[in-house]
Design an enzyme around this catalytic site. Sequence first.
Site, PDB file in Angstrom:
ATOM      1  N   ARG A 183       0.600  -1.211  -0.175  1.00 44.04           N
ATOM      2  CA  ARG A 183       0.087  -0.385  -0.349  1.00 44.04           C
ATOM      3  C   ARG A 183       0.208   1.239   0.184  1.00 44.04           C
ATOM      4  NH1 ARG A 183      -2.428  -3.558  -1.008  1.00 44.04           N
ATOM      5  NH2 ARG A 183      -4.038  -4.636  -0.808  1.00 44.04           N
ATOM      6  N   SER A 217     -11.235  -2.180   3.002  1.00 49.02           N
ATOM      7  CA  SER A 217     -10.720  -1.646   4.504  1.00 49.02           C
ATOM      8  C   SER A 217     -10.285  -0.122   5.129  1.00 49.02           C
ATOM      9  CB  SER A 217      -9.248  -2.448   3.642  1.00 49.02           C
ATOM     10  OG  SER A 217      -9.830  -3.967   3.863  1.00 49.02           O
ATOM     11  N   GLU A 255      -5.471   2.868   6.773  1.00 51.31           N
ATOM     12  CA  GLU A 255      -4.811   2.564   5.240  1.00 51.31           C
ATOM     13  C   GLU A 255      -5.617   3.841   4.513  1.00 51.31           C
ATOM     14  OE1 GLU A 255      -5.137  -1.276   3.585  1.00 51.31           O
ATOM     15  OE2 GLU A 255      -6.126   0.054   1.189  1.00 51.31           O
TER      16      GLU A 255
HETATM   17  C1  LIG Z   1     -15.558  -1.077  -1.095  1.00 50.10           C
HETATM   18  C2  LIG Z   1     -14.784  -1.140  -1.342  1.00 50.10           C
HETATM   19  C3  LIG Z   1     -13.292  -2.291  -1.921  1.00 50.10           C
HETATM   20  C4  LIG Z   1     -11.446  -1.774  -1.765  1.00 50.10           C
HETATM   21  N1  LIG Z   1     -11.418  -2.848  -2.020  1.00 50.10           N
HETATM   22  C5  LIG Z   1      -9.817  -2.712  -2.166  1.00 50.10           C
HETATM   23  C6  LIG Z   1      -8.878  -3.672  -2.366  1.00 50.10           C
HETATM   24  O1  LIG Z   1      -9.049  -4.886  -2.187  1.00 50.10           O
HETATM   25  N2  LIG Z   1      -7.862  -3.516  -2.903  1.00 50.10           N
HETATM   26  C7  LIG Z   1      -7.194  -1.864  -2.587  1.00 50.10           C
HETATM   27  O2  LIG Z   1      -6.072  -2.129  -2.129  1.00 50.10           O
HETATM   28  N3  LIG Z   1      -8.165  -0.994  -1.985  1.00 50.10           N
HETATM   29  C8  LIG Z   1      -9.328  -0.882  -2.180  1.00 50.10           C
HETATM   30  N4  LIG Z   1      -9.398  -0.423  -1.744  1.00 50.10           N
HETATM   31  C9  LIG Z   1     -10.036   1.171  -1.112  1.00 50.10           C
HETATM   32  C10 LIG Z   1      -9.106   2.175  -3.017  1.00 50.10           C
HETATM   33  O3  LIG Z   1     -10.674   1.298  -3.620  1.00 50.10           O
HETATM   34  C11 LIG Z   1      -7.929   2.101  -3.725  1.00 50.10           C
HETATM   35  O4  LIG Z   1      -7.298   1.885  -2.037  1.00 50.10           O
HETATM   36  C12 LIG Z   1      -8.287   2.755  -4.115  1.00 50.10           C
HETATM   37  O5  LIG Z   1      -6.914   2.840  -5.443  1.00 50.10           O
HETATM   38  C13 LIG Z   1      -8.317   4.316  -4.720  1.00 50.10           C
HETATM   39  O6  LIG Z   1      -7.941   4.851  -5.974  1.00 50.10           O
HETATM   40  P1  LIG Z   1      -8.836   6.066  -6.119  1.00 50.10           P
HETATM   41  O7  LIG Z   1      -8.883   6.301  -7.694  1.00 50.10           O
HETATM   42  O8  LIG Z   1     -10.116   6.157  -5.005  1.00 50.10           O
HETATM   43  O9  LIG Z   1      -8.483   7.576  -5.129  1.00 50.10           O
HETATM   44  P2  LIG Z   1      -8.256   8.412  -4.430  1.00 50.10           P
HETATM   45  O10 LIG Z   1      -9.671   7.712  -3.010  1.00 50.10           O
HETATM   46  O11 LIG Z   1      -9.552   9.327  -5.282  1.00 50.10           O
HETATM   47  O12 LIG Z   1      -7.392   8.830  -3.240  1.00 50.10           O
HETATM   48  C14 LIG Z   1      -6.401   7.879  -2.666  1.00 50.10           C
HETATM   49  C15 LIG Z   1      -5.108   8.589  -2.645  1.00 50.10           C
HETATM   50  O13 LIG Z   1      -4.124   9.069  -4.170  1.00 50.10           O
HETATM   51  C16 LIG Z   1      -4.235  10.183  -4.455  1.00 50.10           C
HETATM   52  N5  LIG Z   1      -4.551  10.304  -6.033  1.00 50.10           N
HETATM   53  C17 LIG Z   1      -5.412   9.474  -6.781  1.00 50.10           C
HETATM   54  N6  LIG Z   1      -5.476   9.867  -8.036  1.00 50.10           N
HETATM   55  C18 LIG Z   1      -4.058  10.551  -8.291  1.00 50.10           C
HETATM   56  C19 LIG Z   1      -3.629  11.345  -9.386  1.00 50.10           C
HETATM   57  N7  LIG Z   1      -3.683  10.786 -10.623  1.00 50.10           N
HETATM   58  N8  LIG Z   1      -1.870  11.635  -8.660  1.00 50.10           N
HETATM   59  C20 LIG Z   1      -1.523  11.064  -7.852  1.00 50.10           C
HETATM   60  N9  LIG Z   1      -1.925  11.245  -6.235  1.00 50.10           N
HETATM   61  C21 LIG Z   1      -3.507  10.973  -6.771  1.00 50.10           C
HETATM   62  C22 LIG Z   1      -5.392  10.719  -3.547  1.00 50.10           C
HETATM   63  O14 LIG Z   1      -4.650  12.012  -4.172  1.00 50.10           O
HETATM   64  C23 LIG Z   1      -4.856   9.985  -2.759  1.00 50.10           C
HETATM   65  O15 LIG Z   1      -4.045  11.130  -1.577  1.00 50.10           O
HETATM   66  C24 LIG Z   1     -11.297  -0.445  -1.637  1.00 50.10           C
HETATM   67  C25 LIG Z   1     -12.314   0.382  -1.019  1.00 50.10           C
HETATM   68  C26 LIG Z   1     -13.568   0.279  -1.339  1.00 50.10           C
HETATM   69  C27 LIG Z   1     -14.978   1.534  -0.988  1.00 50.10           C
END
Ligand SMILES: Cc1cc2nc3c(=O)[nH]c(=O)nc-3n(C[C@H](O)[C@H](O)[C@H](O)COP(=O)(O)OP(=O)(O)OC[C@H]3O[C@@H](n4cnc5c(N)ncnc54)[C@H](O)[C@@H]3O)c2cc1C
Length: 304
Positions: free
Chosen positions: A179, A229, A299
């Site tokens: 992560r 999580s 996380e």
């Molecule tokens: C139901 C559910 C299930 C999930 N299952 C998993 C799983 O199995 N495994 C897992 O690892 N995660 C899981 N997640 C968590 C999440 O989906 C992941 O961490 C995902 O990668 C976050 O992506 P996001 O685009 O939503 O980022 P955001 O939540 O919008 O941002 C997360 C971080 O990334 C940064 N960021 C986003 N885009 C950029 C960019 N282009 N450049 C620089 N920084 C950026 C943001 O500033 C922030 O700090 C889950 C979440 C939910 C709600």
Amino acid sequence: MEVAMTNLEAVKREALLQEAEVLENEPMNRHTSFKIGGKSDLFISPAGVQAIEPIIRACRKFEVPYFILGNGSNILMSDSGFRGAIISFNSNISKISVNDDVITCEAGAKLVTVCMAAQKCCLKGLEFAYGIPGTMGGAVYMNAGAYGGEMKDVVTNSDYIDLSGRQTVNGSQHDFSYRHSLYSSSDKIITSVTLKLFQGSSKAISDKMNELMQKRKDRQPLEYPSAGSVFKRPEGHYAGTLIDNCCLKGTKIGGAMVSEKHAGFIINTGNATCDDVLKLIDLIKNSVFTQTGILLESEIKIVG
Ligand SMILES: Cc1cc2nc3c(=O)[nH]c(=O)nc-3n(C[C@H](O)[C@H](O)[C@H](O)COP(=O)(O)OP(=O)(O)OC[C@H]3O[C@@H](n4cnc5c(N)ncnc54)[C@H](O)[C@@H]3O)c2cc1C
């Protein structure tokens, strides 16, 4: 801290000049999977990848704090929102191209869409990501992973912008670990990501994707808003099992509750505030530490 109105206006002007969509006082519960968060001063959706750099430059020039938002699926946004500009990576920044076994996509492309594109082109290796509700940028930033796979296994290079302009990161320079990536502790903005996959059978790939999606539906409380999580996996343990063993399933503060289905998830039962979730996180950490001596680490990103 309040941001001067004139400075916000200057950033808004630049964003509009770049043909971005700009919303003011935008409720952030509309843009986070937790459905929690107060208003952001500005919510900017750039019209394309080329518009990001000038908008960021304007934020820096006028000292307007900014935050890059992917799909908001790993975010706990403050009840008082965000003073400054949220820059949203959405469908305007989501082009995907496939060349043999290489996929290049803009950072706002949804993982689910990229997985489907890979399956359509008979490319295997990304099935693990099907069902992670993030964008490619968010997934690389977090080194998202599931079911034995992580972004580290498939990402070959990524492009970003920072103060010194456009740059490319290759292979091990990503510094991926659990992560974590080079991006996690930097202000680099990921603009595109390249993945190397492998030829496979279309049916086997879609069977795997469907199997993993079914596992999620069976084990995760997908019927409620959450950010997935809440805690990182402590070495040698599962956060969910530790929390369950401390009999915390169903524990509720305000509208935030430890899921009965998966103790590693905090769910929003309808009217949870950021404050409710933070108090519940504290309660879980204290209980688990007192009963097991293990300190859980969040996380999810707390913003605002
Ligand atoms: C139901 C559910 C299930 C999930 N299952 C998993 C799983 O199995 N495994 C897992 O690892 N995660 C899981 N997640 C968590 C999440 O989906 C992941 O961490 C995902 O990668 C976050 O992506 P996001 O685009 O939503 O980022 P955001 O939540 O919008 O941002 C997360 C971080 O990334 C940064 N960021 C986003 N885009 C950029 C960019 N282009 N450049 C620089 N920084 C950026 C943001 O500033 C922030 O700090 C889950 C979440 C939910 C709600």
